[in-house]
Design a protein around this motif. Sequence first.
Motif, PDB file in Angstrom:
ATOM      1  N   LEU A 105       0.984  -0.547  -0.579  1.00 12.67           N
ATOM      2  CA  LEU A 105      -0.187  -0.120   0.063  1.00 12.67           C
ATOM      3  C   LEU A 105       0.638   1.081  -0.229  1.00 12.67           C
ATOM      4  N   GLY A 106       1.866   1.433   0.981  1.00 14.84           N
ATOM      5  CA  GLY A 106       2.215   2.975   0.557  1.00 14.84           C
ATOM      6  C   GLY A 106       2.349   3.613   1.446  1.00 14.84           C
ATOM      7  N   GLU A 107       0.906   3.517   2.653  1.00 13.83           N
ATOM      8  CA  GLU A 107       0.977   4.329   3.309  1.00 13.83           C
ATOM      9  C   GLU A 107      -0.264   4.095   4.060  1.00 13.83           C
ATOM     10  N   PRO A 108      -0.454   4.634   5.555  1.00  9.28           N
ATOM     11  CA  PRO A 108      -0.979   3.697   6.429  1.00  9.28           C
ATOM     12  C   PRO A 108      -3.020   3.714   6.363  1.00  9.28           C
ATOM     13  N   PHE A 109      -3.831   2.825   6.968  1.00 10.56           N
ATOM     14  CA  PHE A 109      -4.804   3.227   6.567  1.00 10.56           C
ATOM     15  C   PHE A 109      -4.957   4.207   7.555  1.00 10.56           C
ATOM     16  N   ARG A 110      -6.019   5.108   7.702  1.00  6.45           N
ATOM     17  CA  ARG A 110      -6.173   6.493   7.949  1.00  6.45           C
ATOM     18  C   ARG A 110      -7.606   6.657   8.891  1.00  6.45           C
ATOM     19  N   THR A 111      -8.757   6.610   7.879  1.00  5.30           N
ATOM     20  CA  THR A 111     -10.170   6.774   8.110  1.00  5.30           C
ATOM     21  C   THR A 111     -10.890   5.050   8.511  1.00  5.30           C
ATOM     22  N   ALA A 112     -11.998   5.786   9.527  1.00  4.98           N
ATOM     23  CA  ALA A 112     -13.211   4.378   9.466  1.00  4.98           C
ATOM     24  C   ALA A 112     -14.110   4.528   9.482  1.00  4.98           C
ATOM     25  N   GLY A 113     -14.983   4.135   8.189  1.00  5.47           N
ATOM     26  CA  GLY A 113     -16.481   4.157   8.445  1.00  5.47           C
ATOM     27  C   GLY A 113     -17.604   2.998   8.549  1.00  5.47           C
ATOM     28  N   LEU A 114     -17.969   3.286   9.557  1.00 10.25           N
ATOM     29  CA  LEU A 114     -18.794   2.533  10.155  1.00 10.25           C
ATOM     30  C   LEU A 114     -20.298   2.140   9.240  1.00 10.25           C
ATOM     31  N   CYS A 115     -20.296   0.914   9.348  1.00  4.20           N
ATOM     32  CA  CYS A 115     -22.021   1.002   8.661  1.00  4.20           C
ATOM     33  C   CYS A 115     -23.108  -0.354  10.001  1.00  4.20           C
ATOM     34  N   TYR A 116     -24.527   0.115   9.993  1.00  8.10           N
ATOM     35  CA  TYR A 116     -25.063  -0.414  10.968  1.00  8.10           C
ATOM     36  C   TYR A 116     -26.036  -1.469   9.720  1.00  8.10           C
ATOM     37  N   TYR A 117     -25.906  -2.693   9.561  1.00  7.07           N
ATOM     38  CA  TYR A 117     -27.455  -3.221   8.876  1.00  7.07           C
ATOM     39  C   TYR A 117     -28.425  -3.557   9.863  1.00  7.07           C
ATOM     40  N   ARG A 118     -29.592  -3.597  10.006  1.00  6.43           N
ATOM     41  CA  ARG A 118     -29.913  -3.451  11.108  1.00  6.43           C
ATOM     42  C   ARG A 118     -30.649  -4.874  10.658  1.00  6.43           C
ATOM     43  N   ASP A 119     -30.997  -5.455   9.649  1.00  3.13           N
ATOM     44  CA  ASP A 119     -31.922  -6.084   8.771  1.00  3.13           C
ATOM     45  C   ASP A 119     -32.139  -6.563   7.723  1.00  3.13           C
ATOM     46  N   GLY A 120     -32.640  -7.636   6.807  1.00  5.71           N
ATOM     47  CA  GLY A 120     -32.083  -7.708   5.311  1.00  5.71           C
ATOM     48  C   GLY A 120     -33.118  -6.612   4.211  1.00  5.71           C
ATOM     49  N   HIS A 121     -33.968  -5.937   5.181  1.00  6.82           N
ATOM     50  CA  HIS A 121     -33.636  -4.714   4.667  1.00  6.82           C
ATOM     51  C   HIS A 121     -32.741  -3.504   4.275  1.00  6.82           C
ATOM     52  N   ASP A 122     -31.894  -3.840   5.590  1.00  5.35           N
ATOM     53  CA  ASP A 122     -30.609  -2.723   4.326  1.00  5.35           C
ATOM     54  C   ASP A 122     -29.502  -3.436   3.620  1.00  5.35           C
ATOM     55  N   SER A 123     -28.879  -2.340   2.868  1.00  2.78           N
ATOM     56  CA  SER A 123     -28.294  -2.404   2.175  1.00  2.78           C
ATOM     57  C   SER A 123     -27.517  -1.323   1.698  1.00  2.78           C
ATOM     58  N   VAL A 124     -26.032  -2.271   0.394  1.00  2.00           N
ATOM     59  CA  VAL A 124     -25.401  -1.022  -0.552  1.00  2.00           C
ATOM     60  C   VAL A 124     -25.630  -1.385  -1.359  1.00  2.00           C
ATOM     61  N   ALA A 125     -25.751  -0.680  -2.662  1.00  4.75           N
ATOM     62  CA  ALA A 125     -26.002  -0.680  -3.753  1.00  4.75           C
ATOM     63  C   ALA A 125     -24.682  -1.100  -4.525  1.00  4.75           C
ATOM     64  N   TRP A 126     -24.677  -1.294  -5.842  1.00  2.98           N
ATOM     65  CA  TRP A 126     -23.187  -1.832  -6.396  1.00  2.98           C
ATOM     66  C   TRP A 126     -22.193  -0.027  -6.172  1.00  2.98           C
ATOM     67  N   HIS A 127     -21.110  -0.397  -6.431  1.00  2.07           N
ATOM     68  CA  HIS A 127     -20.670   1.196  -6.147  1.00  2.07           C
ATOM     69  C   HIS A 127     -18.842   0.327  -5.767  1.00  2.07           C
ATOM     70  N   GLY A 128     -18.188   1.253  -5.883  1.00  2.00           N
ATOM     71  CA  GLY A 128     -17.255   1.398  -5.863  1.00  2.00           C
ATOM     72  C   GLY A 128     -16.413   2.519  -5.517  1.00  2.00           C
ATOM     73  N   ASP A 129     -15.053   2.664  -4.618  1.00  2.00           N
ATOM     74  CA  ASP A 129     -15.295   3.314  -3.685  1.00  2.00           C
ATOM     75  C   ASP A 129     -14.179   4.303  -4.211  1.00  2.00           C
ATOM     76  N   ARG A 130     -14.687   5.275  -5.432  1.00  2.00           N
ATOM     77  CA  ARG A 130     -13.460   5.682  -6.090  1.00  2.00           C
ATOM     78  C   ARG A 130     -13.515   7.147  -6.176  1.00  2.00           C
ATOM     79  N   HIS A 131     -14.611   7.858  -5.245  1.00  2.69           N
ATOM     80  CA  HIS A 131     -14.194   9.254  -4.630  1.00  2.69           C
ATOM     81  C   HIS A 131     -12.653   9.443  -4.515  1.00  2.69           C
ATOM     82  N   GLY A 132     -11.874  10.265  -4.565  1.00  2.00           N
ATOM     83  CA  GLY A 132     -10.872  11.446  -3.982  1.00  2.00           C
ATOM     84  C   GLY A 132      -9.895  10.408  -5.130  1.00  2.00           C
ATOM     85  N   ARG A 133      -8.476   9.493  -4.898  1.00  2.00           N
ATOM     86  CA  ARG A 133      -7.839   9.015  -4.830  1.00  2.00           C
ATOM     87  C   ARG A 133      -8.496   7.801  -5.820  1.00  2.00           C
TER      88      ARG A 133
END
Length: 209
Positions: A105-133
């Motif tokens: 990687l050449g650098e440390p991990f710095r931030t942390a994002g937390l997601c709470y999926y409460r049940d099967g109705h919670d989700s995240v759609a198709w995506h890539g982490d393509r903001h920024g670098r």
Amino acid sequence: MAIHLQGSLFDEGDEVGLRSLDPVQRTTLGRGAWIDVLPGWLTGADTLFEWLATRVPWHAERRTMYEREVDVPRLLSFYKESDPLPHPVLTEARSALSEHYAAELGEPFRTAGLCYYRDGHDSVAWHGDRHGRGRSEDTMVAILSVGEPRFLHLRPRQGGGTTVRQALGHGDLIVMGGSCQRTWDHAIPKTAKPVGPRISIQFRPRDVS
């Protein structure tokens, strides 16, 4: 907030801590992308789940999609690199991941994002982490999961390949690396099956989201 978690039979009585990263297994996805998976990296995962579920300052968001505002189908909390993480083991995990992947990687991990999926109705759609670098550079995103397992799906961004399904929960780790954020998409689909709650902790380098 009500919590209805089916505990892991392998987690009962374990203190919250981390096992070695040495047995992590890498799978090459193609197009320069790969994933590393280590089931049960975190011990005491059910204890940590209950701690995070009740003490993290969770919030709901609304976003504009298709010209209308909709609820984001999960609860969120974000920790900038200057913010103390909500539990000491997460600070330990971030440091261990930074050390283990330093050469690649050449650098440390710095931030942390937390997601709470409460049940099967919670989700995240198709995506890539393509903001920024992440839009133009190879990078890594490490995800630690606690709570009930949910399937993370990965598929080539341009189509034409097989969808990869990886169950994550109860202290499991997945690291998406190489070109994964640029050339593959990932999602946690909704499910009609009865599933309990899950929390994911995503560690990222600076300027990747």
